[in-house]
Design an enzyme around this catalytic site. Sequence first.
Site, PDB file in Angstrom:
ATOM      1  N   THR A 121       0.786  -1.268  -0.018  1.00  0.00           N
ATOM      2  CA  THR A 121      -0.025  -0.142   0.043  1.00  0.00           C
ATOM      3  C   THR A 121       0.798   1.229   0.036  1.00  0.00           C
ATOM      4  O   THR A 121       1.941   1.178   0.435  1.00  0.00           O
ATOM      5  CB  THR A 121      -0.933   0.031   1.485  1.00  0.00           C
ATOM      6  OG1 THR A 121      -1.443   1.453   1.345  1.00  0.00           O
ATOM      7  CG2 THR A 121      -0.071  -0.086   2.687  1.00  0.00           C
ATOM      8  N   TYR A 145      -1.850  -0.152  10.105  1.00  0.00           N
ATOM      9  CA  TYR A 145      -1.853  -0.713   8.863  1.00  0.00           C
ATOM     10  C   TYR A 145      -0.735  -0.614   7.959  1.00  0.00           C
ATOM     11  O   TYR A 145      -0.224  -1.409   7.411  1.00  0.00           O
ATOM     12  CB  TYR A 145      -3.119  -0.210   8.043  1.00  0.00           C
ATOM     13  CG  TYR A 145      -3.319  -0.474   6.621  1.00  0.00           C
ATOM     14  CD1 TYR A 145      -3.549  -1.714   6.374  1.00  0.00           C
ATOM     15  CD2 TYR A 145      -3.573   0.489   5.606  1.00  0.00           C
ATOM     16  CE1 TYR A 145      -3.550  -2.090   4.857  1.00  0.00           C
ATOM     17  CE2 TYR A 145      -3.446   0.141   4.337  1.00  0.00           C
ATOM     18  CZ  TYR A 145      -3.530  -1.385   3.865  1.00  0.00           C
ATOM     19  OH  TYR A 145      -3.619  -1.582   2.585  1.00  0.00           O
TER      20      TYR A 145
END
Length: 340
Positions: A121, A145
């Site tokens: 990501t 995350y």
Amino acid sequence: MTTTVPVLVTGGAGYIGSHAVLALLDAGWPVAVIDDLSTGFRRAVPQHVPFYEGNIDDEALLKRIFAEQGTRAVLHFAGSIVVPESVSDPLKYYLNNVVRSRALMAAAVECGVAHFVFSSTATVYGEAGIRPLSELDPVQPVNPYGASKAMTERMLADVSAAHPMNHAVLRYFNVAGADPQARTGQATAGATHLIKVAVEAVTGKRDGVSVYGTDYPTPDGTGLRDYIHVADLAAAHVDALAALIAAPTRSLTLNVGYGRGFSVLDVLDAVDQLTNRPLKRTLAPRRPGDVASLVSDNSRILSTLPWRPRYDELATIVNHALAWERRLADIEAAESQAHG
């Protein structure tokens, strides 16, 4: 002609994973799927594809799959992906995204899997200001995350250095849209992706859209994101895997985005224009862990892979998301009827 090998797709019943399965099948690759169905849907995987329900830290199951399928490559999508949830429940993210990825890598190494493509990501870059981000920028995640994905990237690099397995890390920007043929799309209840939320509001699943943060240092005060069509993202995985097979000693780290950003209000304006029906917008405070801007410098992927965007118009992304949302409503109604 690309050399194909048997591929295991983890999380292949989920949003992005199911599109990758279709992209592989369309290109002639042998595919199997493992998914625990915690957020994915069995119906998202074509019936003829070997499907294993289970978790990626089930070593015995993984070894059985690798043996039965002759697996030579893994496309790894299984994991948790909601930034605010990672802030409130970090241990869930370190378990699902790091500990379980380690177990998957261990089984892959033991069974001689040669190629590993990892779903990472742009969140690994953290708060980098209002400018396009390149793979040379420092990895400085500001939420659990992003940190969990950065840890897995590091693990993969170390594993590839120690064992005969190369890898591709694909750093996604904001994934949106649905399969152009409406074969699959995002179906997770309570999804947080903006375009998904907006088309749910269009179809009556929600009463409107919340705009989280209007005081960012951006042109209109709302967050800037590089929205990439999920079918283009899936195609990048197939091209990355082919590149790993063609050069087995080379590993890759690539941004996957279009190199331009749209604000939250830009997206909502596009939805309004396409539907001719303004959405109800509620202004709300920033969410924990969100950054002002995530826009890619995509020059490396364009120079490394044959990949080229096919669906990079915002209107196209919204149209495909809307077409899928309407089809999903029919699917869910039929399932509800079948279950009485």
